[in-house]
Scaffold this active site. Structure first.
Site, mmCIF file in Angstrom:
data_model
loop_
_atom_site.group_PDB
_atom_site.id
_atom_site.type_symbol
_atom_site.label_atom_id
_atom_site.label_comp_id
_atom_site.label_asym_id
_atom_site.label_seq_id
_atom_site.Cartn_x
_atom_site.Cartn_y
_atom_site.Cartn_z
ATOM 1 N N GLU A 270 30.318 -18.325 70.907
ATOM 2 C CA GLU A 270 30.243 -19.698 71.398
ATOM 3 C C GLU A 270 31.631 -20.272 71.682
ATOM 4 O OE1 GLU A 270 28.070 -21.844 68.335
ATOM 5 O OE2 GLU A 270 27.172 -19.964 67.687
ATOM 6 N N HIS B 119 26.500 -22.470 73.050
ATOM 7 C CA HIS B 119 26.041 -21.641 71.912
ATOM 8 C C HIS B 119 25.367 -20.353 72.427
ATOM 9 C CE1 HIS B 119 24.064 -20.698 68.121
ATOM 10 N NE2 HIS B 119 24.446 -21.839 67.560
HETATM 11 O O1 TA6 Z 1 26.817 -21.877 65.672
HETATM 12 C C1 TA6 Z 1 26.334 -21.265 64.515
HETATM 13 C C2 TA6 Z 1 25.315 -22.160 63.877
HETATM 14 O O2 TA6 Z 1 25.848 -23.430 63.674
HETATM 15 C C3 TA6 Z 1 24.834 -21.493 62.584
HETATM 16 O O3 TA6 Z 1 25.342 -22.110 61.431
HETATM 17 C C4 TA6 Z 1 23.330 -21.529 62.716
HETATM 18 O O4 TA6 Z 1 22.779 -22.595 62.078
HETATM 19 C C5 TA6 Z 1 23.156 -21.552 64.223
HETATM 20 O O5 TA6 Z 1 24.188 -22.325 64.730
HETATM 21 C C6 TA6 Z 1 21.799 -21.916 64.809
HETATM 22 O O6 TA6 Z 1 21.450 -23.241 64.611
HETATM 23 P P1 TA6 Z 1 19.991 -23.745 65.010
HETATM 24 O O7 TA6 Z 1 19.966 -25.209 64.663
HETATM 25 O O8 TA6 Z 1 19.835 -23.529 66.490
HETATM 26 O O9 TA6 Z 1 19.024 -22.932 64.201
#
Ligand code: TA6
Length: 278
Positions: free
Chosen positions: A250, A148
Site C-alpha cells: 500500500e 490499499h
Molecule cells: O493496511 C493494513 C491494515 O490496516 C491491517 O491492519 C488490516 O486490518 C487491514 O488493513 C485490513 O483492514 P480491513 O478493515 O479492510 O479488514
C-alpha cells in the site's frame, strides 16, 4: 471514461486496451476490482467480498480516506470505501476519473468541505492510480490515506518483496520498530508500516520478477499486509485459505497527516508495472 458495466449488481466502469489489458472499477468506493495485464489477473478480489452497496469490498484497491486504519475517530480506514463515487465524463480512452464530494452525511462524520478524485490510467502492462484531494472548505483539514492494493499471488510462501532493505519498519503485529534487512518473506500474519523506499519495489514469485511498484514522494509510507492463516479464518469476507493468494502493498501517508489549507490540493499515487517477461 471507460464503458459502464456491472459486477455483482454494482455499477462499474471497464477500461479495455487493444493489447488485451483491462481494468474494472466499482463506483462503490472508487475501488479497482480487477486489473488484467499480460493475460493474467494481477489483483486479488475475495470470492466472499460483499457487494451490498454499503460494505467495504475485500480486495482490489480499496481507498482508505480520510483516515488510515483506526488512527482517529472515524470508521476503520475512513468512509470513502463505503460510499458511491461519481464517474466523471470526458476523460481520454484508457483513463477513468471518479469523484466524491462532501455532503450532509460526510460532514456529519467529518466536518470538512472536500473534493476527492481518483484517476486511473491504464497503459500496456501498467496501471496507475492517483488520488487528489482538494480542500473546498474555509478551514484547514487533515487526513491520512492509503491505496490499499491487494496483489494476487500464486502462493504467499513463495513470494519475496525487494526494495525495502534499509528502510525503517514498524511491525504492527509485535509493536516493534526496526530497520529492514534484506527482502521480505511471509510465513504468518504480517502487518508492517515502512518508511517509503527511495526506489521501486519488486514482487518476486518462485524466483521470477513479476511486478514493479512505485509510489509518489507524497506518500511517505508503504504498508505491507497479509493476515496469515489464523486471522484470515476470522475474516468473514475471505475464504480460510485466501491469505495464500494475496499480498497487500500500500502507498500511504499515515504517520504525518496531510494538512490542506483552504483551496489547497494534494495528490498521491501508486503505479504497478508487470515485468517485461510477464
Ligand atoms: O493496511 C493494513 C491494515 O490496516 C491491517 O491492519 C488490516 O486490518 C487491514 O488493513 C485490513 O483492514 P480491513 O478493515 O479492510 O479488514
Amino acid at each position: 471514461m471507460g464503458q459502464p458495466d456491472t459486477f455483482h449488481g454494482q455499477p462499474c466502469l471497464r477500461l479495455q486496451l487493444p493489447c488485451g489489458d483491462s481494468a474494472l472499477i466499482a463506483l462503490h468506493g472508487a475501488q479497482v476490482l480487477s486489473w488484467v495485464a499480460g493475460g493474467r489477473e494481477r489483483l486479488y478480489l475475495s470470492p466472499q467480498a460483499v457487494f451490498d452497496g454499503q460494505a467495504a469490498l475485500r480486495g482490489g484497491i480499496p481507498l482508505c480516506f480520510p483516515q488510515f486504519n483506526q488512527r482517529g475517530p472515524l470508521a476503520k480506514h475512513g468512509f470513502a470505501r463505503h460510499l458511491p463515487w461519481q464517474a466523471v465524463a470526458g476523460v481520454p480512452p484508457g483513463q477513468a476519473l471518479l469523484r466524491l464530494t462532501d455532503n450532509a452525511q460526510t460532514r456529519s462524520w467529518w466536518p470538512h468541505g472536500f473534493e476527492a478524485e481518483l484517476a486511473l490510467t491504464l497503459s500496456p502492462g501498467v496501471l496507475q492510480v492517483a488520488l487528489t484531494v482538494h480542500n473546498t472548505g474555509v478551514q484547514p483539514l487533515e487526513f491520512t490515506t492509503a491505496l490499499h492494493t491487494y496483489l494476487r499471488v500464486d502462493g504467499i510462501a513463495q513470494v519475496q518483496v525487494n526494495g525495502l532493505d534499509g528502510c525503517a519498519r514498524w511491525d504492527a503485529v509485535t509493536d516493534t520498530h526496526s530497520v529492514q534487512q534484506g527482502a521480505l518473506r511471509f510465513a504468518g500474519e504480517y502487518d508492517s508500516v515502512f518508511q517509503a523506499a527511495p526506489g521501486p519495489l519488486c514482487l518476486h514469485e518462485s524466483g521470477a520478477h513479476t511486478l514493479t511498484l512505485e509510489q509518489s514522494a507524497s506518500c511517505a509510507s508503504t504498508v505491507v499486509w497479509n493476515p496469515g492463516a489464523a486471522l484470515c479464518a476470522r475474516l468473514p469476507d475471505m475464504p480460510a485459505d485466501g491469505y495464500a493468494s494475496m499480498l497487500c502493498i500500500e502507498a500511504a501517508q499515515i504517520d504525518t497527516p496531510v494538512t490542506l489549507a483552504p483551496s489547497a490540493a494534494w495528490t498521491g499515487w501508486q503505479r504497478l508495472s508487470v515485468a517485461p517477461s510477464n
